[in-house]
Design a protein around this motif. Structure first.
Motif, PDB file in Angstrom:
ATOM      1  N   ASP A  76      16.307  -0.424 -30.429  1.00 16.55           N
ATOM      2  CA  ASP A  76      17.485  -0.832 -31.807  1.00 16.55           C
ATOM      3  C   ASP A  76      16.886  -2.345 -32.797  1.00 16.55           C
ATOM      4  N   GLU A  77      16.819  -3.625 -32.453  1.00 18.40           N
ATOM      5  CA  GLU A  77      17.864  -4.577 -32.734  1.00 18.40           C
ATOM      6  C   GLU A  77      16.552  -5.763 -32.449  1.00 18.40           C
ATOM      7  N   VAL A  78      15.011  -5.116 -31.446  1.00 20.94           N
ATOM      8  CA  VAL A  78      14.125  -5.759 -31.359  1.00 20.94           C
ATOM      9  C   VAL A  78      13.412  -6.357 -32.093  1.00 20.94           C
ATOM     10  N   THR A  79      12.852  -7.196 -32.083  1.00 18.73           N
ATOM     11  CA  THR A  79      11.530  -7.936 -32.789  1.00 18.73           C
ATOM     12  C   THR A  79      10.857  -8.562 -32.473  1.00 18.73           C
ATOM     13  N   ILE A  80       9.732  -8.816 -31.936  1.00 23.09           N
ATOM     14  CA  ILE A  80       8.624  -9.557 -31.278  1.00 23.09           C
ATOM     15  C   ILE A  80       7.751 -10.134 -33.114  1.00 23.09           C
ATOM     16  N   ASP A  81       7.074 -11.527 -32.375  1.00 27.52           N
ATOM     17  CA  ASP A  81       6.087 -11.455 -33.020  1.00 27.52           C
ATOM     18  C   ASP A  81       4.705 -11.499 -32.249  1.00 27.52           C
ATOM     19  N   GLU A  82       3.637 -11.526 -32.784  1.00 25.50           N
ATOM     20  CA  GLU A  82       2.339 -11.343 -32.250  1.00 25.50           C
ATOM     21  C   GLU A  82       2.451 -12.615 -31.474  1.00 25.50           C
ATOM     22  N   ASP A  83       2.110 -13.436 -30.844  1.00 27.35           N
ATOM     23  CA  ASP A  83       2.112 -13.933 -30.056  1.00 27.35           C
ATOM     24  C   ASP A  83       2.828 -13.246 -28.627  1.00 27.35           C
ATOM     25  N   GLU A  84       3.399 -13.388 -28.920  1.00 27.47           N
ATOM     26  CA  GLU A  84       5.245 -12.354 -27.992  1.00 27.47           C
ATOM     27  C   GLU A  84       4.135 -11.062 -27.363  1.00 27.47           C
ATOM     28  N   PHE A  85       3.247 -10.396 -28.666  1.00 29.29           N
ATOM     29  CA  PHE A  85       3.501  -8.866 -28.071  1.00 29.29           C
ATOM     30  C   PHE A  85       2.012  -9.466 -27.088  1.00 29.29           C
ATOM     31  N   GLU A  86       1.218 -10.180 -27.476  1.00 33.11           N
ATOM     32  CA  GLU A  86       0.207 -10.485 -26.941  1.00 33.11           C
ATOM     33  C   GLU A  86       0.595 -10.665 -25.009  1.00 33.11           C
ATOM     34  N   GLU A  87       1.113 -11.823 -25.193  1.00 33.75           N
ATOM     35  CA  GLU A  87       1.629 -12.105 -23.764  1.00 33.75           C
ATOM     36  C   GLU A  87       2.188 -10.347 -22.724  1.00 33.75           C
ATOM     37  N   LEU A  88       3.081  -9.846 -23.721  1.00 28.47           N
ATOM     38  CA  LEU A  88       3.134  -9.028 -22.955  1.00 28.47           C
ATOM     39  C   LEU A  88       2.788  -8.418 -22.734  1.00 28.47           C
ATOM     40  N   SER A  89       1.805  -7.338 -23.650  1.00 32.18           N
ATOM     41  CA  SER A  89       1.033  -6.915 -22.961  1.00 32.18           C
ATOM     42  C   SER A  89       0.044  -7.269 -21.975  1.00 32.18           C
ATOM     43  N   THR A  90      -0.169  -8.652 -21.817  1.00 30.06           N
ATOM     44  CA  THR A  90      -1.089  -9.360 -21.169  1.00 30.06           C
ATOM     45  C   THR A  90      -0.465  -8.422 -19.404  1.00 30.06           C
ATOM     46  N   GLU A  91       0.981  -9.276 -19.759  1.00 38.56           N
ATOM     47  CA  GLU A  91       2.287  -8.257 -18.681  1.00 38.56           C
ATOM     48  C   GLU A  91       2.279  -7.146 -17.976  1.00 38.56           C
ATOM     49  N   LEU A  92       1.778  -6.742 -18.839  1.00 39.64           N
ATOM     50  CA  LEU A  92       2.208  -4.995 -18.626  1.00 39.64           C
ATOM     51  C   LEU A  92       0.120  -4.318 -18.530  1.00 39.64           C
ATOM     52  N   ILE A  93      -0.539  -5.011 -18.145  1.00 41.38           N
ATOM     53  CA  ILE A  93      -1.798  -4.657 -18.369  1.00 41.38           C
ATOM     54  C   ILE A  93      -1.561  -5.494 -16.865  1.00 41.38           C
ATOM     55  N   ILE A  94      -1.738  -6.732 -16.155  1.00 42.71           N
ATOM     56  CA  ILE A  94      -1.674  -7.015 -15.211  1.00 42.71           C
ATOM     57  C   ILE A  94      -0.569  -6.746 -14.100  1.00 42.71           C
ATOM     58  N   ASP A  95       0.249  -5.895 -14.472  1.00 41.22           N
ATOM     59  CA  ASP A  95       1.709  -4.734 -13.704  1.00 41.22           C
ATOM     60  C   ASP A  95       0.882  -3.602 -13.301  1.00 41.22           C
ATOM     61  N   PHE A  96       0.465  -3.619 -13.834  1.00 39.06           N
ATOM     62  CA  PHE A  96      -0.684  -1.495 -13.640  1.00 39.06           C
ATOM     63  C   PHE A  96      -1.462  -2.229 -12.447  1.00 39.06           C
ATOM     64  N   LEU A  97      -2.672  -2.754 -13.324  1.00 36.44           N
ATOM     65  CA  LEU A  97      -4.017  -3.215 -12.582  1.00 36.44           C
ATOM     66  C   LEU A  97      -3.061  -3.484 -11.110  1.00 36.44           C
ATOM     67  N   LYS A  98      -2.150  -4.609 -10.325  1.00 38.03           N
ATOM     68  CA  LYS A  98      -1.467  -4.899  -9.497  1.00 38.03           C
ATOM     69  C   LYS A  98      -0.544  -3.161  -8.895  1.00 38.03           C
ATOM     70  N   LYS A  99      -0.049  -2.229  -9.380  1.00 34.36           N
ATOM     71  CA  LYS A  99       0.800  -1.707  -8.821  1.00 34.36           C
ATOM     72  C   LYS A  99      -0.747  -0.121  -8.602  1.00 34.36           C
ATOM     73  N   ASN A 100      -1.952  -0.203  -9.392  1.00 36.08           N
ATOM     74  CA  ASN A 100      -2.610   1.596  -9.040  1.00 36.08           C
ATOM     75  C   ASN A 100      -3.801   0.801  -8.047  1.00 36.08           C
TER      76      ASN A 100
END
Length: 64
Positions: A15-39
């Motif tokens: 509800d109260e979460v906002t992120i900037d473009e740099d944070e979005f890029e960092e999180l999306s990269t971490e999510l992809i790495i997490d996916f790659l490690k788990k699959n």
């Protein structure tokens, strides 16, 4: 700053979460790495095949 643990938590409150473009890029990269490690290699290959490289952050009108 958000972490991928926050994002993957089913009970996380957005509800109260906002992120900037740099944070979005960092999180999306971490999510992809997490996916790659788990699959499996097959699932990683499917991701690579379906990846869309046409949507770069900086687009050049001459390239269109």
């Amino acid at each position: 700053m958000l972490t991928i643990s926050d994002i993957l938590n089913d009970n996380f409150e957005w509800d109260e979460v906002t992120i900037d473009e740099d944070e979005f890029e960092e999180l999306s990269t971490e999510l992809i790495i997490d996916f790659l490690k788990k699959n499996t290699p097959k699932e990683r290959q499917l991701l690579a095949i379906s990846w869309n490289f046409d949507n770069s952050k900086k687009s050049n009108p001459v390239d269109r």
